[in-house]
Scaffold this motif. Structure first.
Motif, PDB file in Angstrom:
ATOM      1  N   UNK A  50      41.886 -60.247  75.302  1.00 29.79           N
ATOM      2  CA  UNK A  50      43.322 -60.075  75.105  1.00 29.79           C
ATOM      3  C   UNK A  50      43.987 -61.393  74.718  1.00 29.79           C
ATOM      4  N   UNK A  51      44.845 -61.317  73.716  1.00 31.85           N
ATOM      5  CA  UNK A  51      45.741 -62.421  73.376  1.00 31.85           C
ATOM      6  C   UNK A  51      47.153 -61.976  73.761  1.00 31.85           C
ATOM      7  N   UNK A  52      47.821 -62.761  74.595  1.00 25.32           N
ATOM      8  CA  UNK A  52      49.171 -62.443  75.042  1.00 25.32           C
ATOM      9  C   UNK A  52      50.183 -63.147  74.144  1.00 25.32           C
ATOM     10  N   UNK A  53      51.219 -62.404  73.734  1.00 29.40           N
ATOM     11  CA  UNK A  53      52.203 -62.960  72.799  1.00 29.40           C
ATOM     12  C   UNK A  53      53.615 -62.617  73.276  1.00 29.40           C
ATOM     13  N   UNK A  54      54.485 -63.610  73.254  1.00 26.51           N
ATOM     14  CA  UNK A  54      55.902 -63.387  73.559  1.00 26.51           C
ATOM     15  C   UNK A  54      56.697 -64.577  73.043  1.00 26.51           C
ATOM     16  N   UNK A  55      58.007 -64.445  73.110  1.00 26.99           N
ATOM     17  CA  UNK A  55      58.858 -65.522  72.604  1.00 26.99           C
ATOM     18  C   UNK A  55      58.867 -66.728  73.529  1.00 26.99           C
ATOM     19  N   UNK A  56      58.821 -66.475  74.821  1.00 28.96           N
ATOM     20  CA  UNK A  56      59.031 -67.538  75.801  1.00 28.96           C
ATOM     21  C   UNK A  56      57.806 -67.707  76.698  1.00 28.96           C
ATOM     22  N   UNK A  57      57.144 -68.828  76.582  1.00 28.65           N
ATOM     23  CA  UNK A  57      55.945 -69.070  77.385  1.00 28.65           C
ATOM     24  C   UNK A  57      56.265 -69.304  78.857  1.00 28.65           C
ATOM     25  N   UNK A  58      57.532 -69.630  79.165  1.00 27.85           N
ATOM     26  CA  UNK A  58      57.910 -69.970  80.538  1.00 27.85           C
ATOM     27  C   UNK A  58      57.737 -68.794  81.497  1.00 27.85           C
ATOM     28  N   UNK A  59      57.848 -67.566  80.992  1.00 26.78           N
ATOM     29  CA  UNK A  59      57.760 -66.401  81.878  1.00 26.78           C
ATOM     30  C   UNK A  59      56.320 -65.924  82.071  1.00 26.78           C
ATOM     31  N   UNK A  60      55.399 -66.417  81.248  1.00 26.77           N
ATOM     32  CA  UNK A  60      54.029 -65.900  81.274  1.00 26.77           C
ATOM     33  C   UNK A  60      53.263 -66.441  82.476  1.00 26.77           C
ATOM     34  N   UNK A  61      52.635 -65.528  83.223  1.00 28.44           N
ATOM     35  CA  UNK A  61      51.872 -65.892  84.415  1.00 28.44           C
ATOM     36  C   UNK A  61      50.426 -65.402  84.360  1.00 28.44           C
ATOM     37  N   UNK A  62      50.024 -64.839  83.234  1.00 30.12           N
ATOM     38  CA  UNK A  62      48.697 -64.242  83.131  1.00 30.12           C
ATOM     39  C   UNK A  62      47.594 -65.251  82.886  1.00 30.12           C
ATOM     40  N   UNK A  63      46.367 -64.733  82.737  1.00 26.57           N
ATOM     41  CA  UNK A  63      45.176 -65.562  82.576  1.00 26.57           C
ATOM     42  C   UNK A  63      44.681 -65.622  81.134  1.00 26.57           C
ATOM     43  N   UNK A  64      45.210 -64.791  80.286  1.00 25.74           N
ATOM     44  CA  UNK A  64      44.707 -64.702  78.921  1.00 25.74           C
ATOM     45  C   UNK A  64      45.373 -65.737  78.021  1.00 25.74           C
ATOM     46  N   UNK A  65      44.757 -66.068  76.886  1.00 31.01           N
ATOM     47  CA  UNK A  65      45.372 -67.008  75.942  1.00 31.01           C
ATOM     48  C   UNK A  65      46.745 -66.522  75.505  1.00 31.01           C
ATOM     49  N   UNK A  66      47.684 -67.469  75.400  1.00 29.61           N
ATOM     50  CA  UNK A  66      49.074 -67.125  75.093  1.00 29.61           C
ATOM     51  C   UNK A  66      49.511 -67.768  73.785  1.00 29.61           C
ATOM     52  N   UNK A  67      50.282 -66.993  72.993  1.00 34.15           N
ATOM     53  CA  UNK A  67      50.867 -67.487  71.750  1.00 34.15           C
ATOM     54  C   UNK A  67      52.367 -67.208  71.789  1.00 34.15           C
TER      55      UNK A  67
END
Length: 218
Positions: A50-67
């Protein structure tokens, strides 16, 4: 489980009822509008990448790579990879974007051959929504009491006749959540609406959310 402001049980329903059918171990998935990472967390038992994508990285708490990415960007799929994903997931995202058709076009471009997209959005065609609009002139889950970033209601008829054909997509499966009734309505009213829905035609009459499985045309 990670906290999310989405309707209680929606992520679990998508994971158990929908993703389990299409996500097999080793497949590549992208979670558009991932928020804190609730969908990715629930999909972990499926052993997909899984690749996680959203506008704001500050809210992300998951373990997957984030864009970090803006979904109002004209060709945001370019930054993720054209045809790179077997599964594209967007839980309660499309109603937040300025151009739903543009968003769907990008979703189509992200899909690998034989891939599917799972899109959920508030059901503004439900009997509850129609009654609210009739009585108050406001759209249920899209009014001033709702998330202020809900700006694009998705009507089922327009989605089917206009949005999806323009984006090069079609419906493979269509679910409603909750499967039989309304969760965001007081119980006595929800019970009455459930009985009344049996009189009216149309699948969209019941349920708070559409859960759509889409595939590319051709």
């Amino acid at each position: 489980m990670l906290h999310t402001t989405t309707n209680d049980g929606l992520h679990a329903f998508v994971a158990a009822r929908v993703l389990s059918q299409y996500a097999t171990a080793g497949k590549r998935a992208v979670d558009l509008g991932c928020g804190p990472g609730a969908m990715g967390e629930r999909a972990e038992p499926l052993r997909i990448d899984i690749v996680a994508v959203d506008r704001n990285s500050a809210v992300y708490q998951g373990k997957h790579p984030f864009v970090a990415l803006d979904f109002d960007r004209l060709s945001f799929a370019d930054a993720l990879g054209i045809g790179a994903f077997d599964l594209v997931v967007a839980v309660e995202v499309i109603e937040h974007v300025e151009s739903p058709i543009g968003f769907l076009r990008n979703v189509a471009r992200l899909l690998a051959k034989n891939g599917v997209a799972v899109i959920t959005t508030p059901n503004v065609d439900s009997l509850a929504a129609r009654l609210k609009f009739l009585l108050a002139g406001r759209l249920r889950m899209m009014d001033e009491r709702s998330d202020p970033t809900h700006i694009s209601p998705i009507f089922a008829d327009l989605l089917l006749r206009q949005f999806l054909p323009r984006a090069g997509l079609r419906i493979k499966e269509h679910f409603l959540f909750p499967p039989n009734g309304h969760q965001l309505t007081r119980k006595p009213i929800a019970w009455t609406l459930r009985l009344a829905s049996k009189v009216f035609r149309g699948k969209e009459i019941s349920g708070d959310h559409h859960v759509l499985v889409l595939e590319a045309v051709g």
